[in-house]
Design a protein around this motif. Sequence first.
Motif, PDB file in Angstrom:
ATOM      1  N   VAL A 219       0.891  -1.157   0.000  1.00 20.41           N
ATOM      2  CA  VAL A 219       0.000   0.000   0.000  1.00 20.41           C
ATOM      3  C   VAL A 219       0.929   1.206   0.000  1.00 20.41           C
ATOM      4  O   VAL A 219       2.099   1.094   0.360  1.00 20.41           O
ATOM      5  CB  VAL A 219      -0.950   0.040   1.228  1.00 20.41           C
ATOM      6  N   CYS A 220       0.432   2.351  -0.400  1.00 16.45           N
ATOM      7  CA  CYS A 220       1.294   3.539  -0.459  1.00 16.45           C
ATOM      8  C   CYS A 220       1.928   3.843   0.897  1.00 16.45           C
ATOM      9  O   CYS A 220       3.087   4.246   0.980  1.00 16.45           O
ATOM     10  CB  CYS A 220       0.493   4.738  -0.945  1.00 16.45           C
ATOM     11  N   ALA A 221       1.172   3.638   1.970  1.00 14.82           N
ATOM     12  CA  ALA A 221       1.667   3.982   3.309  1.00 14.82           C
ATOM     13  C   ALA A 221       2.797   3.074   3.768  1.00 14.82           C
ATOM     14  O   ALA A 221       3.597   3.455   4.625  1.00 14.82           O
ATOM     15  CB  ALA A 221       0.519   3.927   4.319  1.00 14.82           C
ATOM     16  N   SER A 222       2.885   1.866   3.213  1.00 10.83           N
ATOM     17  CA  SER A 222       3.910   0.911   3.662  1.00 10.83           C
ATOM     18  C   SER A 222       5.067   0.788   2.690  1.00 10.83           C
ATOM     19  O   SER A 222       6.159   0.357   3.064  1.00 10.83           O
ATOM     20  CB  SER A 222       3.286  -0.477   3.837  1.00 10.83           C
ATOM     21  N   GLY A 223       4.859   1.127   1.422  1.00  8.61           N
ATOM     22  CA  GLY A 223       5.839   0.793   0.410  1.00  8.61           C
ATOM     23  C   GLY A 223       5.698  -0.677   0.041  1.00  8.61           C
ATOM     24  O   GLY A 223       4.714  -1.333   0.376  1.00  8.61           O
ATOM     25  N   PHE A 224       6.693  -1.197  -0.630  1.00  9.42           N
ATOM     26  CA  PHE A 224       6.649  -2.576  -1.113  1.00  9.42           C
ATOM     27  C   PHE A 224       7.327  -3.504  -0.108  1.00  9.42           C
ATOM     28  O   PHE A 224       8.521  -3.371   0.168  1.00  9.42           O
ATOM     29  CB  PHE A 224       7.331  -2.679  -2.476  1.00  9.42           C
ATOM     30  N   ASN A 225       6.556  -4.455   0.412  1.00 11.34           N
ATOM     31  CA  ASN A 225       7.037  -5.396   1.426  1.00 11.34           C
ATOM     32  C   ASN A 225       7.180  -6.791   0.829  1.00 11.34           C
ATOM     33  O   ASN A 225       6.444  -7.168  -0.085  1.00 11.34           O
ATOM     34  CB  ASN A 225       6.057  -5.472   2.603  1.00 11.34           C
ATOM     35  N   LEU A 226       8.099  -7.566   1.380  1.00 10.15           N
ATOM     36  CA  LEU A 226       8.268  -8.948   0.927  1.00 10.15           C
ATOM     37  C   LEU A 226       8.871  -9.794   2.046  1.00 10.15           C
ATOM     38  O   LEU A 226       9.878  -9.415   2.658  1.00 10.15           O
ATOM     39  CB  LEU A 226       9.180  -9.003  -0.307  1.00 10.15           C
ATOM     40  N   VAL A 227       8.220 -10.922   2.300  1.00  9.88           N
ATOM     41  CA  VAL A 227       8.772 -11.962   3.169  1.00  9.88           C
ATOM     42  C   VAL A 227       9.174 -13.097   2.244  1.00  9.88           C
ATOM     43  O   VAL A 227       8.317 -13.720   1.601  1.00  9.88           O
ATOM     44  CB  VAL A 227       7.742 -12.450   4.200  1.00  9.88           C
ATOM     45  N   VAL A 240      13.270 -10.657   5.220  1.00  9.49           N
ATOM     46  CA  VAL A 240      12.149  -9.716   5.247  1.00  9.49           C
ATOM     47  C   VAL A 240      12.647  -8.344   4.818  1.00  9.49           C
ATOM     48  O   VAL A 240      13.654  -7.847   5.332  1.00  9.49           O
ATOM     49  CB  VAL A 240      11.516  -9.625   6.655  1.00  9.49           C
ATOM     50  N   VAL A 241      11.942  -7.747   3.862  1.00  4.02           N
ATOM     51  CA  VAL A 241      12.232  -6.385   3.411  1.00  4.02           C
ATOM     52  C   VAL A 241      10.928  -5.591   3.489  1.00  4.02           C
ATOM     53  O   VAL A 241       9.909  -5.994   2.925  1.00  4.02           O
ATOM     54  CB  VAL A 241      12.766  -6.369   1.964  1.00  4.02           C
ATOM     55  N   LEU A 242      10.954  -4.464   4.169  1.00  6.39           N
ATOM     56  CA  LEU A 242       9.778  -3.608   4.294  1.00  6.39           C
ATOM     57  C   LEU A 242      10.092  -2.215   3.748  1.00  6.39           C
ATOM     58  O   LEU A 242      11.206  -1.706   3.934  1.00  6.39           O
ATOM     59  CB  LEU A 242       9.337  -3.490   5.757  1.00  6.39           C
ATOM     60  N   GLY A 243       9.115  -1.610   3.068  1.00  8.53           N
ATOM     61  CA  GLY A 243       9.257  -0.230   2.632  1.00  8.53           C
ATOM     62  C   GLY A 243      10.119  -0.005   1.414  1.00  8.53           C
ATOM     63  O   GLY A 243      10.621   1.108   1.220  1.00  8.53           O
ATOM     64  N   ALA A 244      10.285  -1.016   0.551  1.00 12.16           N
ATOM     65  CA  ALA A 244      11.045  -0.814  -0.683  1.00 12.16           C
ATOM     66  C   ALA A 244      10.280   0.126  -1.608  1.00 12.16           C
ATOM     67  O   ALA A 244       9.065   0.312  -1.477  1.00 12.16           O
ATOM     68  CB  ALA A 244      11.314  -2.151  -1.367  1.00 12.16           C
ATOM     69  N   GLY A 245      10.996   0.710  -2.572  1.00  8.79           N
ATOM     70  CA  GLY A 245      10.396   1.720  -3.431  1.00  8.79           C
ATOM     71  C   GLY A 245       9.657   1.184  -4.625  1.00  8.79           C
ATOM     72  O   GLY A 245       8.931   1.925  -5.285  1.00  8.79           O
ATOM     73  N   SER A 246       9.796  -0.116  -4.939  1.00 10.32           N
ATOM     74  CA  SER A 246       9.109  -0.706  -6.087  1.00 10.32           C
ATOM     75  C   SER A 246       9.099  -2.218  -5.917  1.00 10.32           C
ATOM     76  O   SER A 246       9.808  -2.775  -5.066  1.00 10.32           O
ATOM     77  CB  SER A 246       9.813  -0.334  -7.398  1.00 10.32           C
ATOM     78  N   GLY A 247       8.301  -2.872  -6.770  1.00  7.11           N
ATOM     79  CA  GLY A 247       8.281  -4.323  -6.723  1.00  7.11           C
ATOM     80  C   GLY A 247       9.611  -4.924  -7.109  1.00  7.11           C
ATOM     81  O   GLY A 247      10.061  -5.908  -6.520  1.00  7.11           O
TER      82      GLY A 247
END
Length: 517
Positions: A219-227, A240-247
């Motif tokens: 979501v815009c508020a979180s950025g791009f997250n991935l586990v 775990v990466v949280l708040g990346a700028g793109s997929g």
Amino acid sequence: MLALRMGRAAALASFVAATAALPAVASPTLIVDARTGEVVSSEEATRPWYPASTVKMMTAYVALKAVRDGRIGWETVLPVSRLAAAQKPSKLGLRPGSEITLENAMRVMLVKSANDLAVVVAEGVGGSMPNFVNMMNSEARRLGMHESYFTTANGLHQPGQKTSARDLAILARALYNEFPEHRDLWSTGAVQVGRRIMKNTNGLIGRYPGAEGMKTGFVCASGFNLVGLASRGGRTLIAVVLGAGSGAERSIKTAQLLDQGFASWSSTGQTLESLPPSGYDSAPDVRNEICRGGRGVLLADDVDSDGPLTISEAQRSSDSFNPLMEGIRGAGPQGRAVGSVASRTASGRITLGPRADFIPVQIALGPTSGSATAPLAANAGGSKPTTAIARAKPEKPATAIAARGKPAAPVEAPAEATAYATSAPAAPVAASAGGGIAALFGAISPTPPSAPLSLQQEEPQTPGGAAAIRPKTKPQVAAVEPEPKKKVQARKPEGKKVAAKPKAATPAAEKPEAKSE
């Protein structure tokens, strides 16, 4: 007046400049051994963060526990409510009243990140959204997810919802270690429903050797997250990466974290449980960095090309990247770090190779051969006032399961819970009713059947099911019964029958209004 305006303009310009100079929020990262819980490296791992669709990991965990406990089955048919069908994309797009089994719903939910099917699973397992959310938070507390609080089953943004990199790693470990027989749920490369083929939103699957899934979120508020989860050389790591700028950035960054973890057998000496708190109470909102105008980035969680994923060196060295990543690159051939999957071109772009081809898993809609004997969904009655159950005992998820099939007397739902209440769909359409699969997705508008095709009609042994569906049709029959009887009784002496007639007819006509209230 002119001087005042100039002063205000100067003050505004100073404020904008000061705001622009503020450093971007650090992107939390974490690498942990999936079996031992040892932390390989971490950065801001306990800082609260908006979870987005990584929430679906907890939805899957609660559902898998219900299957293990025998409260619901893989082939249990789940009805699609109005609430589920009304969820925002990404979603499968099933119509209210259509049906899907728990297994198929969960597989599409985790592969496509379908928001509507997350609600279908939640209502089918918990009976209502509020009750299921209580179950999610109860499990989070039990697992020791100290920074997490859930308000939805699908992760659509709500300010009070939060998690952390550490908490998501705890949840990923629980899924991986407690349900080894269901690991294919989050590692499936693609699913096919009718003619639609949907590939996994996790860009590591099909690109990173040994990738075994888990979950993305945006979501815009979180950025791009991935586990991300991957196995190599007898080890299984969670990154775990949280708040990346793109997929692309989150996929490449997670791949690099995994490379770092597999390249080193050392650890920080910490476990997930021993990581210190961050000192923050709330999650930062990074929408200005992620979704500001002119960014030129594809803002979607369920779109991924089959080609290589590439980010520029400028992106990589920006504030959104963790300094931890600087140690990953080495002097290997073609700019590739030793043991690394991602490569760096001469122009300074970092690339993760093209995606492998997938054979999609076929997903059938509606009941399956085993659905007739599977346990009932908690919301099988359709009109059961499940919100009352959730409010009465929020800490005991079993109450919703115990109540299935026995709807209580109709009550008026509390105002704050009305939005979550599951109601009987107005025009259910089965997979075989006019229009087939296209009708389930709402692609066409077939003529609705004359009578609802409900779960209770297909399984008449359901206790209390018919009473939940027929309150409107039954009174109409009672109201027209007196008319035929007049003709039959006219042939007999009028003294007895005419006097008795109004007594039987009056209560029959008044009864429907009492029930409809």
